[in-house]
Design a protein around this motif. Structure first.
Motif, PDB file in Angstrom:
ATOM      1  N   THR A   1      -2.864  -1.713  35.328  1.00 42.16           N
ATOM      2  CA  THR A   1      -2.116  -0.732  34.557  1.00 42.16           C
ATOM      3  C   THR A   1      -2.863  -0.225  33.338  1.00 42.16           C
ATOM      4  O   THR A   1      -2.435   0.734  32.717  1.00 42.16           O
TER       5      THR A   1
ATOM      6  N   VAL B   1       2.371   4.769  34.407  1.00 44.74           N
ATOM      7  CA  VAL B   1       3.295   3.646  34.562  1.00 44.74           C
ATOM      8  C   VAL B   1       4.522   3.835  33.677  1.00 44.74           C
ATOM      9  O   VAL B   1       5.656   3.619  34.106  1.00 44.74           O
TER      10      VAL B   1
ATOM     11  N   GLY C   1       8.227   4.380  35.130  1.00 46.71           N
ATOM     12  CA  GLY C   1       9.314   3.487  34.739  1.00 46.71           C
ATOM     13  C   GLY C   1      10.492   4.245  34.165  1.00 46.71           C
ATOM     14  O   GLY C   1      11.653   3.956  34.476  1.00 46.71           O
ATOM     15  N   TRP C   2      10.182   5.242  33.326  1.00 49.75           N
ATOM     16  CA  TRP C   2      11.249   6.050  32.750  1.00 49.75           C
ATOM     17  C   TRP C   2      12.013   6.784  33.839  1.00 49.75           C
ATOM     18  O   TRP C   2      13.243   6.844  33.825  1.00 49.75           O
TER      19      TRP C   2
ATOM     20  N   CYS D   1      12.343   5.930  36.983  1.00 47.66           N
ATOM     21  CA  CYS D   1      13.148   4.961  37.738  1.00 47.66           C
ATOM     22  C   CYS D   1      14.411   4.575  36.967  1.00 47.66           C
ATOM     23  O   CYS D   1      15.503   4.495  37.540  1.00 47.66           O
TER      24      CYS D   1
ATOM     25  N   THR E   1      13.064   2.061  28.414  1.00 49.91           N
ATOM     26  CA  THR E   1      11.638   2.327  28.256  1.00 49.91           C
ATOM     27  C   THR E   1      11.137   1.788  26.925  1.00 49.91           C
ATOM     28  O   THR E   1      10.066   1.169  26.860  1.00 49.91           O
TER      29      THR E   1
ATOM     30  N   ALA F   1      10.843  -1.923  27.208  1.00 50.17           N
ATOM     31  CA  ALA F   1       9.671  -2.299  28.000  1.00 50.17           C
ATOM     32  C   ALA F   1       8.383  -2.110  27.199  1.00 50.17           C
ATOM     33  O   ALA F   1       7.475  -2.944  27.256  1.00 50.17           O
TER      34      ALA F   1
END
Length: 96
Positions: free
Chosen positions: A5, A12, A16-17, A19, A53, A56
């Protein structure tokens, strides 16, 4: 995993955002908020995605700081000296 990553961090993060946005919208659509407009569901989904987000990113930053501090501690232990050798000399000269 982190080496995979490193080169694609923004991809990434955006993935992620996206998803989290999709999951938030699905939860909003399936929950008891049937009377809400689609725009309101989308706004709430965006808020949930932003919160997830940011969480994370905070965890990733903490993990990165932890890894760096462990590497620095290992390097200091390997050298057998402190991270600030000039400070030791300064203190020794100040006392004498």
């Amino acid at each position: 995993m982190s080496s995979l990553t490193r080169g694609a961090q923004l991809k990434v993060i955006f993935g992620g955002w996206a998803c989290f946005l999709g999951a938030g919208f699905a939860v909003q659509s399936l929950s008891s908020s049937a009377g809400k407009k689609t725009s309101m569901k989308l706004i709430h989904s965006r808020l949930y995605a932003q919160a997830a987000t940011l969480s994370a990113l905070g965890l990733a930053a903490a993990s990165d700081m932890w890894t760096r501090s462990e590497k620095e501690a290992a390097a200091v232990a390997k050298r057998g000296t402190s991270a600030l050798p000039g400070l030791k000399i300064f203190i020794k000269n100040k006392v004498a």
